[in-house]
Write an enzyme that holds these catalytic residues in place. Sequence first.
Site, PDB file in Angstrom:
ATOM      1  N   SER A  57       2.848   2.394   2.670  1.00 32.46           N
ATOM      2  CA  SER A  57       3.090   2.836   4.089  1.00 32.46           C
ATOM      3  C   SER A  57       4.601   3.322   4.445  1.00 32.46           C
ATOM      4  O   SER A  57       4.592   4.493   5.102  1.00 32.46           O
ATOM      5  CB  SER A  57       2.573   2.051   4.980  1.00 32.46           C
ATOM      6  OG  SER A  57       3.178   0.971   5.039  1.00 32.46           O
ATOM      7  N   GLN A 110       0.874  -1.288  -0.009  1.00 36.03           N
ATOM      8  CA  GLN A 110       0.070  -0.034   0.034  1.00 36.03           C
ATOM      9  C   GLN A 110       0.933   1.288  -0.010  1.00 36.03           C
ATOM     10  O   GLN A 110       0.352   2.329  -0.299  1.00 36.03           O
ATOM     11  CB  GLN A 110      -1.030  -0.054   1.160  1.00 36.03           C
ATOM     12  CG  GLN A 110      -0.398   0.500   2.682  1.00 36.03           C
ATOM     13  CD  GLN A 110       0.499  -0.648   3.229  1.00 36.03           C
ATOM     14  OE1 GLN A 110       1.156  -1.260   2.607  1.00 36.03           O
ATOM     15  NE2 GLN A 110       0.300  -0.691   4.663  1.00 36.03           N
ATOM     16  N   ARG A 113      -5.341   2.040   9.076  1.00 33.57           N
ATOM     17  CA  ARG A 113      -5.031   3.013  10.211  1.00 33.57           C
ATOM     18  C   ARG A 113      -3.638   3.648  10.141  1.00 33.57           C
ATOM     19  O   ARG A 113      -3.234   4.467  11.004  1.00 33.57           O
ATOM     20  CB  ARG A 113      -5.255   2.374  11.641  1.00 33.57           C
ATOM     21  CG  ARG A 113      -4.612   1.140  11.986  1.00 33.57           C
ATOM     22  CD  ARG A 113      -4.921   0.374  13.258  1.00 33.57           C
ATOM     23  NE  ARG A 113      -4.284   1.075  14.041  1.00 33.57           N
ATOM     24  CZ  ARG A 113      -3.051   0.847  14.484  1.00 33.57           C
ATOM     25  NH1 ARG A 113      -1.980   0.227  13.892  1.00 33.57           N
ATOM     26  NH2 ARG A 113      -2.420   1.552  15.499  1.00 33.57           N
ATOM     27  N   ALA A 118      -6.871  -2.293   9.114  1.00 35.38           N
ATOM     28  CA  ALA A 118      -7.853  -1.105   9.427  1.00 35.38           C
ATOM     29  C   ALA A 118      -7.602   0.022   8.810  1.00 35.38           C
ATOM     30  O   ALA A 118      -8.398   1.026   9.287  1.00 35.38           O
ATOM     31  CB  ALA A 118      -8.096  -1.104  11.318  1.00 35.38           C
ATOM     32  N   THR A 166      -1.425   5.326   7.847  1.00 39.20           N
ATOM     33  CA  THR A 166      -1.267   6.660   7.341  1.00 39.20           C
ATOM     34  C   THR A 166      -1.670   7.839   8.675  1.00 39.20           C
ATOM     35  O   THR A 166      -1.254   8.605   8.988  1.00 39.20           O
ATOM     36  CB  THR A 166      -2.031   6.996   6.133  1.00 39.20           C
ATOM     37  OG1 THR A 166      -1.686   6.078   5.131  1.00 39.20           O
ATOM     38  CG2 THR A 166      -1.694   8.378   5.762  1.00 39.20           C
ATOM     39  N   GLU A 184      -8.533  -0.017   2.566  1.00 37.98           N
ATOM     40  CA  GLU A 184      -9.773  -1.018   2.432  1.00 37.98           C
ATOM     41  C   GLU A 184     -10.942  -0.714   1.601  1.00 37.98           C
ATOM     42  O   GLU A 184     -11.354  -1.372   1.258  1.00 37.98           O
ATOM     43  CB  GLU A 184     -10.112  -1.773   3.849  1.00 37.98           C
ATOM     44  CG  GLU A 184      -9.027  -2.109   4.502  1.00 37.98           C
ATOM     45  CD  GLU A 184      -9.394  -2.144   5.961  1.00 37.98           C
ATOM     46  OE1 GLU A 184     -10.062  -3.537   6.237  1.00 37.98           O
ATOM     47  OE2 GLU A 184      -8.965  -1.411   6.625  1.00 37.98           O
TER      48      GLU A 184
END
Lengths: 154, 782
Positions: free
Chosen positions: B491, B489, B531, B529, B533, B739
């Site tokens: 991160s 993703q 969560r 989740a 970022t 998501e």
Amino acid sequence: MGFHRINLTVNGEMEQVDVTGYMTLLDMLREKLVLTGTKNGCAAGECGACTVMMNGEPVNSCLVLAVECDQALIVTVEGLARDTQLDPIQKAIMDAGGVQCGYCTPGVLIASRALLDRNPDPSESEIRAALVGNLCRCTGYIRIIEGVQEAAKM
Amino acid sequence: MVVSETKPNPVGESKPRLDAREKVTGAAIFGDDIQFGNALLHARILRSPHPHARIISIDTRQAEALPGVKAVVTGKGFPGYIGLYLLDRHIFCRDRVRYVGDPVAGVAAISEAIAEDALELIEVEYEILKPVIDPEYGVSSEATLIHPELDQYQVASFILPQPNSNISNYFKIRKGDVDSAWDNCAAIVERKYRIPHIQHVPIEPHVAVAQVDASGGITLWGSSQSPFAQRNLIAQALGISQSDMRVIAPYVGGGFGSKAGVSMESLAVAIATKVKGRPVKLLLTREEEFFTAFVRQGLIAYFKMGCDGDGNLLAMENKFYWDSGAYTEYGVNITRASGYSSSGPYEVPNVKTDSYCVYTNHPVGGPMRGVGMPEMHAGLEQCIDELAQQIGMDQVEFRRINCVKEGSILVTGGKMHPTGLLQCLEKTAEAIGWGHKAEASAANKRRGKGLALMWKAPAMPPNAGSSAWVELAEDGRVTVGVGGQDLGQGSFTVAAQMAAAALGVPYEWVRVATPLDTRYSPYEWQTVASRLTWSMGNAVVNAAKDARQQILEMTAEAWDEDLENLDILNGMVVSYKSEREIPLENIVIYGLPKADDQGWIGGPVIGRGKFMPDYVTGLDPETGQGERAVVHYTTGAQAVELEVDLDTGQIEILRGAAAFDVGKAINPELVRAQIEGGFVQGMSSALFESLNLKDGYVQNPSFVDYRIATSSDVPGGIQSIIVEVPQDDGPWGARGVGEHSMVPTIPAIANAIYDAVGVRFDGPPFTAEKVYLTMLEAGIVK
């Protein structure tokens, strides 16, 4: 258990390897030559993560026996770049955002390189067809297809 | 948290991924790539062939005698329980197997082939028990109890198992008065949907290597979204100290939730405790991956909703039966999340929801991208379309009226924070050309458009925390320590951008300390989740600001200047007053001479930061009402245009459009990549995917029989639209989006199919066969 001695060229280097009759090309690359860039995703020829070039053609290395590779020319993802100079397909897929987790990437790069070698100016549908055996779960393919189109222009 | 606009700021720019070059050259190391040399042992697992049975006896003597076998392990030596929210399973089964694939014994041998042979020599005697294969039946009093000991299990305070039943969590919403609201409704829609189990299908299979050192310390290398949760849960299950459990997590080849929490990792660890210091590798086969790793649990959902003649939603009554499978690592919290989000992104004055997490003898339900939201929205957003059509209102207009806006009263009773949902709706409708029907491309095709909204909050404990450090080297370059994983993703890239911006150095100067290692990396709850970022980002910013403060205080003292006149710009400490400047290199290690040149001050700089939300309140167990149920909701909309082939039933997605309110796009191209990737994963789940279960047995555990989207299935273009209404406690206002992008896809496609040919289905996948047969039944084709 009998071993077979094979000679082959991998990424431009001559190699001599002793393999069992049932060892796959994938396992030989990863275990004997420690070229771990080529990935194992299903060991059944269904996902394309293990794609390498064998005598210029893309193959699922999990379905090829190492003993079949005597005298073969193999190119893996590690063999695409020249020193620090990336192959255009590596640069284009990177720049297009076609890399996320990166696990399908080696296979995608090899399948794309093989396509561009035999067809330097592929249409979008030809690109899609060439990559249909390379499963990607992250990118949705769109940026990978764009990357191949860009590489064709380089 | 706002950094001055005038300074160079990599936040908001589409910086290249930190990890891209490693990944295109084959240099990136994944779990199976780590070299352990000849000491490495290979593990294979003997798994239950029955969906539900009692273990009468296990005889491992023959297997132990096989040359090359180093250990045979069963549940006998491992009495501890493991589980994230509800500790309901053993590492190996001890007295009962609860699904086909449940681990019964493990073998470590000098080769995989010998380990495989040894499995054949283990004799297990079972007493077959009646399986539960339907969650609705599972809640009834006739159903066999799968966990008779449920009332003795340890459980998190917000999870409510029902003793003497198969219900591992029961979540209720009682808002307003649903029963009397129906009389005021001009239209009511009542529907039942079945959402099948699907598999995450990361291209990298699960892999774990475990080794026990001479003092009993355990190291686990694995493909992991949750190194810290694994440290905690596995240590607890083994009865050892968390500090004696070390987890090293290299790159992850796709997770989507399947590599969160603990699934197969504890098996490798348990086996490693029996082989005297040798590393033990367990690599799942693709077949095992399909049903012994987590699956996305199935759902049976009932919706009833009504509105008045002006299109105002008045009431919703929902019942969810989650088919959590044999154990519930995450299922219990998915049940809760679907409950507290059960109105969908709408303001509804009267809501009654009953959400049940039900044990069945099916594969174990884990978290999957969206954690319950794609499954719930699949039905809910079709009902919204039907309701609008019943009262003769345009579906976009209906959503405009009812969707949550800032200050809306939520289904849990609290108030909605600022949100760009309305903008997402309008931009998506415009992008897809809502209201304009294009001609089909051929006489045997019908064209349609469909749209759906979504919302989703991070489903996590109220106090899930993040931490980070920022360290500088002699050259002034920066290393950021994080405990959150990059699953693809992006991160790590986003963490580097934030650290660079908050510290005052170019993005190119920052790297991230990898691989994650619980011995050196700072704590992070889990990479789930969506969560990171937001939560890890806040910790990174705080760490960078701490480092910055240390540097500026040292310089102020050395230069005898006021702190407020100093700044760090492009890697230089500058004074706006004296116009002095000095590069970060060297001073961040050796400090600076004192102002009077008699001695030194400063020293090596390490900044530290943390973040933990402190404002989430509990919910009343009887009504599901409370002040603040979640940290925030990310909202969005998606639309598709498709064609249905009347001769074959095949669906072609022509194009897609999607808009999500991410608060602030730290890296816009990475956000768009998430929006596209999620769209295609959602599309794949809508058109192709179902883990077919028959009497508890998975029928299609291979890529041939379980098809996912390929390069030939995806539309030519997906228009990705970024909406930015800032999150008050997000870094630069950011909130998550990873998501969310697959949450509205199933209903958007279902609504478009209805628009094209006027048929609806009780659930995905909308395969060509199913579409054709339904059209045949409806008399649309002959």
